[in-house]
Scaffold this active site. Sequence first.
Site, PDB file in Angstrom:
ATOM      1  N   GLY A  54      40.711  40.212  45.124  1.00 12.09           N
ATOM      2  CA  GLY A  54      41.347  39.109  45.823  1.00 12.09           C
ATOM      3  C   GLY A  54      40.356  38.245  46.572  1.00 12.09           C
ATOM      4  O   GLY A  54      39.274  38.685  46.960  1.00 12.09           O
ATOM      5  N   SER A  55      40.731  36.995  46.772  1.00 13.78           N
ATOM      6  CA  SER A  55      39.959  36.109  47.650  1.00 13.78           C
ATOM      7  C   SER A  55      40.154  36.536  49.098  1.00 13.78           C
ATOM      8  O   SER A  55      40.988  37.370  49.423  1.00 13.78           O
ATOM      9  CB  SER A  55      40.416  34.664  47.459  1.00 13.78           C
ATOM     10  N   GLY A  56      39.361  35.933  49.979  1.00 12.11           N
ATOM     11  CA  GLY A  56      39.465  36.243  51.395  1.00 12.11           C
ATOM     12  C   GLY A  56      38.426  37.210  51.894  1.00 12.11           C
ATOM     13  O   GLY A  56      38.458  37.592  53.072  1.00 12.11           O
ATOM     14  N   HIS A  57      37.495  37.620  51.001  1.00  9.04           N
ATOM     15  CA  HIS A  57      36.520  38.639  51.382  1.00  9.04           C
ATOM     16  C   HIS A  57      35.074  38.171  51.218  1.00  9.04           C
ATOM     17  O   HIS A  57      34.163  39.003  51.229  1.00  9.04           O
ATOM     18  CB  HIS A  57      36.712  39.892  50.528  1.00  9.04           C
ATOM     19  N   ASP A 110      44.090  46.194  41.036  1.00  5.42           N
ATOM     20  CA  ASP A 110      42.829  45.941  40.342  1.00  5.42           C
ATOM     21  C   ASP A 110      42.620  46.942  39.204  1.00  5.42           C
ATOM     22  O   ASP A 110      42.128  46.579  38.126  1.00  5.42           O
ATOM     23  CB  ASP A 110      41.660  46.005  41.321  1.00  5.42           C
ATOM     24  N   HIS A 217      42.631  44.646  54.194  1.00 10.23           N
ATOM     25  CA  HIS A 217      43.835  43.841  53.966  1.00 10.23           C
ATOM     26  C   HIS A 217      44.850  44.060  55.083  1.00 10.23           C
ATOM     27  O   HIS A 217      45.989  43.630  54.969  1.00 10.23           O
ATOM     28  CB  HIS A 217      44.480  44.206  52.628  1.00 10.23           C
TER      29      HIS A 217
END
Length: 330
Positions: A54-57, A110, A217
């Site tokens: 996921g994005s955001g990392h 994932d 998360h």
Amino acid sequence: MKKIINAPETYVDDMLKGIYAAHAGRVKCAGGDLRSYCIANKKPGKVAIITGGGSGHLPLFLGYVGDGLIDGCGVGGVFQSPSPEQIYNIAREVEAGAGVLYLYGNYTGDIMTFDMATDLCDMDDIVCKSIVGADDVNSHADPATRRGVAGIYFMFKAAGAKADEGGDLDAVLAAAQLAKDNTRTVGFALTPCVIPEVGHPNFELGENEMAMGMGIHGEPGVWNGPLKTSREIVKESLDTLLGDMPVAAGEELAILVNGLGATSVEELYIMVNDINEYLAARDIKVFKTIVGEYATSMEMAGASISICKLNDELKGYLAHPVNTPFIVQN
């Protein structure tokens, strides 16, 4: 919610367009899909390493795409898995005649994505093998079910170096496994973060409260309680890490002190000092210390400490130069 965006629903794609514009010639997208992120120039005969999440990392995951590290990354929405089709398209783009290693975090979505991508690759006779990072000690007692967090950095370094040196697919997988077996992480959060499409914090903490073991998360940790000093946080973290993976006097470690997005570098270095004092008192040697943001959680305040127990092979992998738009180490 205060964020510099155009619209929540275009957050990821607008970010990717900016990265491609800033680093044209170094990275590209496969098949015209912005979220199929690849190195611009593959090396013939080299094992291709593909990650995703996921994005955001940032810089996890796509920030590791570059020379000496990763060849491609499937980019999901914020805290969301990429699609199998993205991973398959990337594999077709970056596979260079020596097979593909999938290296990603231990999260159910994932795992499903990469397993399905493997099935698609099988139909094209692209040989794929997989390994997951699972270094978050506080996420589960069973190592096989632990989350993959910042410690995956050491797996990227080991696998990327071995591939760059010309190792075959089994050798690259073994290098990643060696790093995985010797890496552990503990993290903590001081504040939540805001996912743009949600628009409000993903959990709550009091003004002087922290969450030990919080996931990247917002997964629950092992306790919420009053904010502790750096020295107290470091002691609890290293007690946990060394309790899970004992390190004898005279052995050497690499240390990764990772900020989660809104913690100042100054604070991270305060932790480094406390880590060094703790380890010196036990005659545990520090071969290398890495400090900065390597696996973030949007604008979450907090940090993680990863340790990697070293031998000569792992030392060589850590010394291998890398160069990506986000990470440069010589």
